[in-house]
Motif scaffolding. Structure first.
Motif, PDB file in Angstrom:
ATOM      1  N   VAL A  79     -21.596   6.455  -9.471  1.00  0.00           N
ATOM      2  CA  VAL A  79     -20.828   5.516  -8.639  1.00  0.00           C
ATOM      3  C   VAL A  79     -19.638   6.234  -7.995  1.00  0.00           C
ATOM      4  CG1 VAL A  79     -19.443   3.410  -8.631  1.00  0.00           C
ATOM      5  CG2 VAL A  79     -21.546   3.528  -9.998  1.00  0.00           C
ATOM      6  N   ALA A  80     -18.914   7.011  -8.798  1.00  0.00           N
ATOM      7  CA  ALA A  80     -17.779   7.770  -8.267  1.00  0.00           C
ATOM      8  C   ALA A  80     -18.234   8.749  -7.200  1.00  0.00           C
ATOM      9  CB  ALA A  80     -17.076   8.515  -9.405  1.00  0.00           C
ATOM     10  N   ALA A  81     -19.406   9.339  -7.401  1.00  0.00           N
ATOM     11  CA  ALA A  81     -19.936  10.303  -6.433  1.00  0.00           C
ATOM     12  C   ALA A  81     -20.172   9.661  -5.077  1.00  0.00           C
ATOM     13  CB  ALA A  81     -21.243  10.903  -6.962  1.00  0.00           C
ATOM     14  N   VAL A  82     -20.687   8.427  -5.082  1.00  0.00           N
ATOM     15  CA  VAL A  82     -20.940   7.715  -3.824  1.00  0.00           C
ATOM     16  C   VAL A  82     -19.636   7.490  -3.065  1.00  0.00           C
ATOM     17  CG1 VAL A  82     -21.687   5.516  -2.829  1.00  0.00           C
ATOM     18  CG2 VAL A  82     -23.051   6.603  -4.634  1.00  0.00           C
ATOM     19  N   VAL A  83     -18.616   6.995  -3.763  1.00  0.00           N
ATOM     20  CA  VAL A  83     -17.342   6.650  -3.116  1.00  0.00           C
ATOM     21  C   VAL A  83     -16.614   7.916  -2.659  1.00  0.00           C
ATOM     22  CG1 VAL A  83     -15.104   5.521  -3.411  1.00  0.00           C
ATOM     23  CG2 VAL A  83     -17.162   4.525  -4.435  1.00  0.00           C
ATOM     24  N   PHE A  84     -16.458   8.889  -3.556  1.00  0.00           N
ATOM     25  CA  PHE A  84     -15.764  10.121  -3.192  1.00  0.00           C
ATOM     26  C   PHE A  84     -16.512  10.855  -2.081  1.00  0.00           C
ATOM     27  CE2 PHE A  84     -14.648  14.604  -3.564  1.00  0.00           C
ATOM     28  CZ  PHE A  84     -13.267  14.539  -3.604  1.00  0.00           C
ATOM     29  N   GLY A  85     -17.840  10.864  -2.171  1.00  0.00           N
ATOM     30  CA  GLY A  85     -18.631  11.540  -1.149  1.00  0.00           C
ATOM     31  C   GLY A  85     -18.390  10.972   0.233  1.00  0.00           C
ATOM     32  N   PHE A  86     -18.316   9.637   0.330  1.00  0.00           N
ATOM     33  CA  PHE A  86     -18.092   9.034   1.639  1.00  0.00           C
ATOM     34  C   PHE A  86     -16.716   9.402   2.185  1.00  0.00           C
ATOM     35  CE2 PHE A  86     -17.333   5.709   4.763  1.00  0.00           C
ATOM     36  CZ  PHE A  86     -18.567   5.649   5.399  1.00  0.00           C
ATOM     37  N   GLY A  87     -15.735   9.583   1.292  1.00  0.00           N
ATOM     38  CA  GLY A  87     -14.408   9.977   1.757  1.00  0.00           C
ATOM     39  C   GLY A  87     -14.328  11.434   2.154  1.00  0.00           C
ATOM     40  N   TYR A  88     -14.867  12.322   1.300  1.00  0.00           N
ATOM     41  CA  TYR A  88     -14.717  13.752   1.595  1.00  0.00           C
ATOM     42  C   TYR A  88     -15.547  14.194   2.792  1.00  0.00           C
ATOM     43  CZ  TYR A  88     -18.896  16.494   0.332  1.00  0.00           C
ATOM     44  OH  TYR A  88     -20.123  17.104   0.325  1.00  0.00           O
ATOM     45  N   GLY A  89     -16.645  13.492   3.052  1.00  0.00           N
ATOM     46  CA  GLY A  89     -17.528  13.916   4.127  1.00  0.00           C
ATOM     47  C   GLY A  89     -16.880  13.929   5.496  1.00  0.00           C
ATOM     48  N   GLY A  90     -15.909  13.032   5.721  1.00  0.00           N
ATOM     49  CA  GLY A  90     -15.300  12.961   7.043  1.00  0.00           C
ATOM     50  C   GLY A  90     -14.235  14.007   7.306  1.00  0.00           C
ATOM     51  N   THR A  91     -13.781  14.726   6.281  1.00  0.00           N
ATOM     52  CA  THR A  91     -12.630  15.611   6.445  1.00  0.00           C
ATOM     53  C   THR A  91     -12.883  16.720   7.462  1.00  0.00           C
ATOM     54  OG1 THR A  91     -11.884  15.189   4.186  1.00  0.00           O
ATOM     55  CG2 THR A  91     -11.042  17.162   5.264  1.00  0.00           C
ATOM     56  N   ALA A  92     -13.993  17.441   7.333  1.00  0.00           N
ATOM     57  CA  ALA A  92     -14.244  18.583   8.220  1.00  0.00           C
ATOM     58  C   ALA A  92     -14.414  18.181   9.681  1.00  0.00           C
ATOM     59  CB  ALA A  92     -15.454  19.371   7.721  1.00  0.00           C
ATOM     60  N   PRO A  93     -15.279  17.195  10.018  1.00  0.00           N
ATOM     61  CA  PRO A  93     -15.385  16.828  11.426  1.00  0.00           C
ATOM     62  C   PRO A  93     -14.119  16.207  11.990  1.00  0.00           C
ATOM     63  CG  PRO A  93     -16.694  15.340  10.075  1.00  0.00           C
ATOM     64  CD  PRO A  93     -16.266  16.475   9.197  1.00  0.00           C
ATOM     65  N   LEU A  94     -13.409  15.413  11.172  1.00  0.00           N
ATOM     66  CA  LEU A  94     -12.184  14.787  11.670  1.00  0.00           C
ATOM     67  C   LEU A  94     -11.097  15.825  11.915  1.00  0.00           C
ATOM     68  CD1 LEU A  94     -12.119  11.556   9.467  1.00  0.00           C
ATOM     69  CD2 LEU A  94     -12.642  11.717  11.916  1.00  0.00           C
ATOM     70  N   TRP A  95     -11.049  16.884  11.110  1.00  0.00           N
ATOM     71  CA  TRP A  95     -10.122  17.990  11.361  1.00  0.00           C
ATOM     72  C   TRP A  95     -10.391  18.606  12.730  1.00  0.00           C
ATOM     73  CZ3 TRP A  95     -11.633  23.487  10.030  1.00  0.00           C
ATOM     74  CH2 TRP A  95     -10.613  24.393  10.359  1.00  0.00           C
ATOM     75  N   ALA A  96     -11.656  18.918  12.997  1.00  0.00           N
ATOM     76  CA  ALA A  96     -11.999  19.524  14.289  1.00  0.00           C
ATOM     77  C   ALA A  96     -11.719  18.570  15.443  1.00  0.00           C
ATOM     78  CB  ALA A  96     -13.473  19.939  14.288  1.00  0.00           C
ATOM     79  N   ILE A  97     -11.998  17.277  15.243  1.00  0.00           N
ATOM     80  CA  ILE A  97     -11.746  16.290  16.300  1.00  0.00           C
ATOM     81  C   ILE A  97     -10.254  16.174  16.579  1.00  0.00           C
ATOM     82  CG2 ILE A  97     -11.934  13.846  16.913  1.00  0.00           C
ATOM     83  CD1 ILE A  97     -14.512  13.840  15.124  1.00  0.00           C
ATOM     84  N   LEU A  98      -9.443  16.178  15.528  1.00  0.00           N
ATOM     85  CA  LEU A  98      -7.989  16.116  15.719  1.00  0.00           C
ATOM     86  C   LEU A  98      -7.493  17.301  16.546  1.00  0.00           C
ATOM     87  CD1 LEU A  98      -6.724  14.978  12.195  1.00  0.00           C
ATOM     88  CD2 LEU A  98      -6.391  13.738  14.340  1.00  0.00           C
ATOM     89  N   LEU A  99      -7.961  18.512  16.214  1.00  0.00           N
ATOM     90  CA  LEU A  99      -7.521  19.699  16.952  1.00  0.00           C
ATOM     91  C   LEU A  99      -7.986  19.658  18.395  1.00  0.00           C
ATOM     92  CD1 LEU A  99      -8.113  22.544  14.321  1.00  0.00           C
ATOM     93  CD2 LEU A  99      -5.942  21.490  14.974  1.00  0.00           C
ATOM     94  N   ALA A 100      -9.263  19.305  18.619  1.00  0.00           N
ATOM     95  CA  ALA A 100      -9.787  19.248  19.989  1.00  0.00           C
ATOM     96  C   ALA A 100      -9.100  18.153  20.791  1.00  0.00           C
ATOM     97  CB  ALA A 100     -11.300  19.015  19.958  1.00  0.00           C
TER      98      ALA A 100
END
Length: 402
Positions: A307-328
Motif C-alpha cells: 500500500v505504501a509503495a502505491v502511494v509513495f510511487g505515485f508521488g516520486y514518479g512526478g519529480t523528474a519530469p516536473l523538474w525538467a518542465i520547471l526548468l524549460a
C-alpha cells in the motif's frame, strides 16, 4: 519519446534503481558495511555534479550521436568491469567514477534536451512518457537483476548487464537520435516547417548567470529534498524489507510496485502539468511522497508495504519530469542544456547524503525508522520553496536575475 524512454530505462534501471539489489551482496563479498558500499552513490553524485556542466555544454555544441555513443561505452564497460573488483576502493573508482560518466551522459541532460527541443504544447506529456522508462525500469529490471544475482552470481551478472546495455543502445542511437526537429525539416510538436531548416538560437545563459537567479535556487530546494527522499526510500527498501523478514523476491516486488505507480505518475502528472497550474501539480507530487513515507512507517507487513509503495510511487514518479518542465518553463528550450547542467551540481548535495545518511542511521540505531521520519522535514523545505517560486508564463530572459 520512445528512444529517450529506452535510454533512461536501461541507464537508470541498471545504475540507480538496482543499486539496492547490489548493496548486500557487495557488502558481503567485499567484507565491509552497507554504509561503505552506499558511499559509492555519494561518489557518483560528486562525479555527476562535477561533469554535468561540461556534458551539457558538449551536448549543446557536439554531434549528439557521438556523445551518446561515448556515454554508452562508459556505462557498458563500467558495468562489465564490476566483475573484476576485489576491494572497496575499486568499487568507488569503477562504479562511482566510470559508470557515473555513462549515467550522466545518457539520462537527464540528453533526454530532456531532446524533448525540450521536439515538444512545446505537449512538453509535459512527452517528458512524462519518456520518463515512464525510468520508473518502469525499476519494476522490470530490479526483479531481473535480483534473479541474475541469485542465479549467476554477482560477478557474472554485472557482465551480462553491461553487455546487454551496449548491444541495445548503440544501434538505437545511430538510428533514432536527432537533436532538433529543424534538422529534418520539422518544427516542435512534429509539424512540418514552412521555412528551411535552421540551426537553433545560441545558448543565452552561462553557468554563472544561472547561479545568480533565484528561480534556479528555489527549484533546487524543491527537487533536491524530493530526490533525497526518493533515494533514501527506494535504495534502502530491499534491505529494509528483508530486515523485517520479507523474502528477497517479495522485497523486490515492493520496489517494483513502487516503480510501476511512479511510471504511471510520470504520464498522469505530465499531462496535468500541460493543463493545470504547474505549482499545484508539483505540490501534489510532494504530498503523495509524504503520505507514502508515513504509510511505510505505520505498516511493516508485506501487504502494508505494498500500500505504501502505491502511494509513495505515485508521488516520486512526478519529480523528474516536473523538474525538467520547471526548468524549460522558466528559461526556454534554447537555454535548457546550460540551465540543467548548472542545476545538477546544485542538486548534488542531496544525492550525496541520501543513502549514506540513511545507512549511517541504520548502523547507529539498527533500524531505518528514524531515517524515514527525518524525511518529513525535508519535504516541508520543498513545500516552502515551492510556495516562493513564481511560475512564469514566458521563459525568463537573459539578464533577469532577480
Amino acid at each position: 519519446m520512445g528512444f529517450t524512454f529506452v535510454m533512461q530505462f536501461i541507464a537508470m534501471g541498471l545504475v540507480y534503481y538496482s543499486f539496492g539489489v547490489y548493496l548486500k551482496p557487495l557488502a558481503e563479498a567485499l567484507e565491509t558495511s552497507r554504509f561503505s558500499i552506499s558511499l559509492t552513490l555519494s561518489i557518483e553524485a560528486i562525479v555527476v555534479a562535477c561533469v554535468a556542466p561540461m556534458i551539457a555544454r558538449l551536448y549543446a555544441e557536439v554531434q549528439i550521436r557521438r556523445m551518446l555513443t561515448l556515454g554508452t561505452c562508459a556505462l557498458a564497460f563500467g558495468l562489465m568491469s564490476m566483475s573484476l573488483i576485489q576491494e572497496t576502493w575499486q568499487l568507488y573508482v569503477v562504479f562511482g567514477g566510470g559508470v557515473a560518466l555513462g549515467l550522466v551522459s545518457l539520462t537527464a541532460i540528453p533526454s530532456n534536451l531532446l524533448l525540450a527541443n521536439w515538444f512545446d504544447r505537449r512538453r509535459g506529456l512527452a517528458m512524462g512518457i519518456s520518463q515512464f522508462g525510468i520508473s518502469i525500469s525499476a519494476a522490470v529490471l530490479v526483479p531481473v537483476v535480483t534473479w541474475l544475482f541469485l542465479t549467476l552470481g554477482w560477478r557474472t551478472a554485472f557482465v551480462v548487464c553491461g553487455a546487454a546495455a551496449g548491444l541495445v543502445l548503440v544501434p538505437m542511437i545511430w538510428l533514432f537520435a536527432v537533436k532538433t526537429p529543424e534538422e529534418v525539416g520539422l518544427s516542435p510538436d512534429g509539424t512540418f516547417s514552412a521555412k528551411a531548416p535552421k540551426a537553433p538560437e545560441p545558448v543565452t545563459w552561462t553557468f554563472r548567470q544561472a547561479l545568480a537567479t533565484r528561480d534556479v535556487w528555489l527549484i533546487t530546494l524543491i527537487v533536491g529534498p524530493c530526490n533525497l527522499g526518493i533515494a533514501s526510500v527506494l535504495l534502502s527498501l530491499p534491505a529494509y524489507a528483508t530486515d523485517l523478514g520479507i523474502s528477497e523476491m517479495r522485497a523486490s516486488s515492493v520496489v517494483a510496485l513502487t516503480a510501476v505507480f511512479g511510471a504511471i505518475a510520470k504520464i498522469v502528472l505530465g499531462m496535468l502539468a500541460d493543463r493545470l497550474n504547474l505549482k499545484l501539480v508539483v505540490a501534489l507530487a510532494v504530498l503523495f511522497q509524504v503520505l507514502g513515507v508515513v504509510l511505510l512507517l505505520l505498516n511493516t507487513s508485506y501487504e502494508g508495504m505494498l500500500v505504501a509503495a502505491v502511494v509513495f510511487g505515485f508521488g516520486y514518479g512526478g519529480t523528474a519530469p516536473l523538474w525538467a518542465i520547471l526548468l524549460a518553463n522558466q528559461f526556454g528550450r534554447e537555454s535548457f542544456p546550460t540551465i540543467m547542467g548548472a542545476n545538477m551540481p546544485m542538486l548534488m548535495p542531496f544525492g550525496l547524503i541520501a543513502l549514506p545518511l540513511t545507512n549511517w542511521i541504520f548502523e547507529v540505531q539498527g533500524s531505518y525508522h528514524s531515517a524515514y521520519v527525518s524525511l518529513i522535514g525535508w519535504y516541508v523545505l520543498a513545500a516552502l520553496a515551492l510556495a516562493l517560486l513564481p511560475v512564469r508564463n514566458q521563459p525568463r530572459q537573459q539578464g533577469q536575475l532577480a
